[in-house]
Design a protein around this motif. Sequence first.
Motif, PDB file in Angstrom:
ATOM      1  N   THR A  65       0.841  -1.188   0.000  1.00 51.08           N
ATOM      2  CA  THR A  65       0.000   0.000   0.000  1.00 51.08           C
ATOM      3  C   THR A  65       0.880   1.243   0.000  1.00 51.08           C
ATOM      4  OG1 THR A  65      -1.849   1.105   1.139  1.00 51.08           O
ATOM      5  CG2 THR A  65      -0.165   0.052   2.527  1.00 51.08           C
ATOM      6  N   THR A  66       0.283   2.384   0.055  1.00 54.89           N
ATOM      7  CA  THR A  66       1.038   3.640   0.139  1.00 54.89           C
ATOM      8  C   THR A  66       0.634   4.335   1.431  1.00 54.89           C
ATOM      9  OG1 THR A  66      -0.686   4.866  -1.024  1.00 54.89           O
ATOM     10  CG2 THR A  66       1.092   3.935  -2.365  1.00 54.89           C
ATOM     11  N   LEU A  67       1.444   5.284   1.830  1.00 55.97           N
ATOM     12  CA  LEU A  67       1.070   6.109   2.957  1.00 55.97           C
ATOM     13  C   LEU A  67       1.372   7.549   2.618  1.00 55.97           C
ATOM     14  CD1 LEU A  67       3.679   7.148   4.911  1.00 55.97           C
ATOM     15  CD2 LEU A  67       3.877   4.686   5.108  1.00 55.97           C
ATOM     16  N   GLU A  68       0.631   8.423   3.231  1.00 56.50           N
ATOM     17  CA  GLU A  68       0.794   9.843   2.974  1.00 56.50           C
ATOM     18  C   GLU A  68       1.268  10.489   4.273  1.00 56.50           C
ATOM     19  OE1 GLU A  68      -2.212  13.240   1.552  1.00 56.50           O
ATOM     20  OE2 GLU A  68      -2.306  11.343   0.435  1.00 56.50           O
TER      21      GLU A  68
END
Length: 72
Positions: A65-68
């Motif tokens: 996943t990605t994270l901000e």
Amino acid sequence: MTYRFTAVINKEGKWYVSRCLELGVVSQGETIEKAQENLKEAVDLFLEDRPNIKKTGLRVAPLVTTLELEHV
């Protein structure tokens, strides 16, 4: 048996560092190709050391996943 794993290769200084996400195996090389080749060898050795994985296979894929993040 043929396995398919996810490899991530990043440049870190003068080296390319390769990681197998499913197994947590890490290797490196001076080129992308060498880093990938070294990772294949490291994963092969990892699997050799763990006969249960060979018998049962991998049942859990990693969550990618990605994270901000706002950096102050």
